[in-house]
Design an enzyme around this catalytic site. Structure first.
Site, short mmCIF file in Angstrom:
data_model
loop_
_atom_site.label_atom_id
_atom_site.label_comp_id
_atom_site.label_asym_id
_atom_site.label_seq_id
_atom_site.Cartn_x
_atom_site.Cartn_y
_atom_site.Cartn_z
N SER A 106 0.83 -1.21 0.00
CA SER A 106 0.00 0.00 0.00
C SER A 106 0.87 1.27 0.00
O SER A 106 0.38 2.34 -0.30
CB SER A 106 -0.88 0.01 1.26
OG SER A 106 -0.04 -0.07 2.41
N CYS A 118 2.76 -7.08 1.88
CA CYS A 118 1.77 -6.41 2.73
C CYS A 118 0.95 -7.48 3.45
O CYS A 118 0.28 -8.28 2.79
CB CYS A 118 0.88 -5.54 1.86
SG CYS A 118 -0.48 -4.78 2.77
N ASN A 119 1.02 -7.47 4.76
CA ASN A 119 0.24 -8.44 5.55
C ASN A 119 -1.25 -8.18 5.42
O ASN A 119 -2.05 -9.12 5.34
CB ASN A 119 0.60 -8.33 7.03
CG ASN A 119 2.02 -8.74 7.32
OD1 ASN A 119 2.26 -9.86 7.78
ND2 ASN A 119 2.98 -7.87 7.08
N CYS A 179 3.45 -6.08 9.98
CA CYS A 179 3.16 -5.06 8.96
C CYS A 179 4.52 -4.69 8.39
O CYS A 179 5.46 -4.41 9.16
CB CYS A 179 2.49 -3.84 9.58
SG CYS A 179 2.42 -2.41 8.48
N THR A 180 4.62 -4.68 7.07
CA THR A 180 5.94 -4.48 6.46
C THR A 180 6.49 -3.06 6.68
O THR A 180 7.68 -2.83 6.46
CB THR A 180 5.88 -4.78 4.94
OG1 THR A 180 4.82 -4.01 4.37
CG2 THR A 180 5.64 -6.27 4.71
N HIS A 181 5.63 -2.15 7.08
CA HIS A 181 6.12 -0.80 7.38
C HIS A 181 6.99 -0.76 8.65
O HIS A 181 7.86 0.10 8.78
CB HIS A 181 4.95 0.17 7.58
CG HIS A 181 4.38 0.69 6.31
ND1 HIS A 181 3.61 -0.08 5.47
CD2 HIS A 181 4.47 1.92 5.73
CE1 HIS A 181 3.25 0.65 4.43
NE2 HIS A 181 3.76 1.86 4.56
N1 DGL Z 1 2.41 -2.54 4.87
C1 DGL Z 1 1.10 -3.01 5.13
C2 DGL Z 1 1.14 -4.35 5.87
O1 DGL Z 1 2.12 -5.07 5.83
C3 DGL Z 1 0.09 -2.15 5.80
C4 DGL Z 1 0.09 -0.70 5.86
C5 DGL Z 1 -1.28 -0.09 5.63
O2 DGL Z 1 -2.07 0.02 6.59
O3 DGL Z 1 -1.56 0.22 4.48
O4 DGL Z 1 0.18 -4.73 6.49
#
Ligand code: DGL
Length: 289
Positions: free
Chosen positions: A13, A76-77, A191-193
Site C-alpha cells: 500500500s 503487505c500483511n 506489517c511491512t512498514h
Molecule cells: N504494509 C502493510 C502491511 O504489511 C500495511 C500498511 C497499511 O495500513 O496500508 O500490512
C-alpha cells in the site's frame, strides 16, 4: 534453464514493502524489479475487507497485464491475509508469495511463552491471523495489538517528516506484557512498514525483545519459486544485463526528495518521471474497472 533475468513485481500500500524488497535484492540481485505502492488507497489497515479485496485485485490486475511479472510478491500483511486465495485463483499462471504474520517462528523461539503480534487493525482482525495462532502458538499467550497509526508514522519517517518518539511509544507499549513473573520476549512485526522503524522500536522498548521480521524468509521463498520455474541463479547482477528497477505510485503524486533518495538507494528509479508512471497506473486502473 531460462537465462534472462526474472521480472519481480513487489506490491504494498505504500513504502513498507521496501523492507521486503531489500531482502529480495540480496537473494536475487539479478532480477528486474517493479515496486508498486497503492498509495492512493493508503492505509490499507482501515479498509473494510470486501472493499479492500476488490481494490487489491483491480490494482494488481492492471499491473500484471502491463508488467507481465514472473512472480508477484505481496509485501503487505493486510492484503496477503485477505486476498491471496482470490489472487491465486484469478491469476493461476503467476506464482504469488504473500507476507503473513511470523507467528510460528516467534512462538517456537519464545522462552517466556508471551509473544505479541503488532499489526494493522485489519490484520489483527483476520481469521487467517487467528488460525496461525491456533495452529502454531497454542502453548503461548499471544497479545494481538492493532495499531492505527504506526504504518503512517513509518511513511512519515521515510518522507523525512519529524516523528515524535512519544507517538511511536504509544503505539508499541500495548505489545509489552508482564504476567505472572513473565515478560513478552518476541514481538512479530506483522506489517511491512514497521521494520522501517526498527531502530526506534529497539530504542523505545521498555525491555529488550526479539522483533520478528519475516522479510528474509519471504525472499528465500521467492528465490526458491524462481529457481523452480527455471530461472538461472546469477550470483552478481553484473552477470546479466539488469534493467534498473521501476517505482510506481497509484496516486500519481511525485515522491519528495527523501523518498526519491530512499528509492534510488534501493536501485529503484523513477525512469519516466514519477508523476507519469503514477498517472499511467491510474489510467490502467480506470481502464480495468
Ligand atoms: N504494509 C502493510 C502491511 O504489511 C500495511 C500498511 C497499511 O495500513 O496500508 O500490512
Amino acid at each position: 534453464m531460462i537465462s534472462r533475468a526474472p521480472n519481480i513485481l513487489v506490491f504494498d500500500s505504500g513504502l513498507g514493502g521496501l523492507t521486503v524488497h531489500a531482502e529480495l535484492l540480496k537473494a536475487r540481485p539479478d532480477a528486474t524489479y517493479a515496486y508498486a505502492a497503492d498509495d492512493a488507497a493508503f492505509p490499507y489497515g482501515d479498509w473494510e475487507p470486501e472493499a479492500l479485496t476488490g481494490q487489491v485485485v483491480r490494482v494488481l490486475g492492471a499491473l500484471i497485464a502491463t508488467r507481465r511479472p514472473d512472480i508477484v510478491v505481496i509485501a503487505c500483511n493486510t492484503a496477503s491475509t485477505l486476498a491471496l486465495p482470490l489472487l491465486r485463483a484469478k491469476f493461476p499462471e503467476i506464482p504469488f508469495v504473500g507476507t503473513v504474520p511470523a507467528i510460528k517462528p516467534a512462538a517456537t523461539a519464545s522462552r517466556s511463552r508471551l509473544i505479541s503480534v503488532l499489526a494493522t487493525p485489519g490484520t489483527v482482525a483476520r481469521d487467517y491471523t487467528r488460525d496461525l495462532i491456533r495452529d502454531y502458538a497454542a502453548h503461548c499467550d499471544v497479545r494481538l495489538v492493532g495499531s492505527a497509526r504506526l504504518a503512517s508514522l513509518a511513511e512519515a519517517r521515510m518522507q523525512g517528516v519529524f516523528v515524535d518518539d512519544a507517538d511511536i511509544a504509544r503505539e508499541i507499549m500495548p505489545a509489552f506484557v508482564e504476567m505472572e513473573g513473565r515478560r513478552t520476549d518476541h514481538i512479530v512485526l506483522a506489517c511491512t512498514h514497521y521494520p522501517l522503524l526498527l531502530e526506534d522500536l529497539r530504542r523505545l522498548a521498555p525491555w529488550p525483545v526479539d522483533w520478528v521480521d519475516p522479510a528474509p524468509a519471504i525472499a528465500r521463498r521467492a528465490d526458491h519459486l524462481l529457481t523452480e520455474a527455471g530461472f538461472a541463479h546469477h550470483r552478481h547482477a553484473s552477470e546479466t544485463r539488469v534493467e534498473p528497477g521501476e517505482a510506481l505510485f497509484t496516486s500519481g503524486a511525485r515522491p519528495n526528495h527523501a523518498v526519491a533518495r530512499a528509492l534510488a538507494a534501493r536501485r529503484l528509479g523513477l525512469t519516466d518521471g514519477p508523476a507519469t508512471a503514477g498517472a499511467r497506473l491510474q489510467e490502467e486502473r480506470n481502464a480495468a474497472q
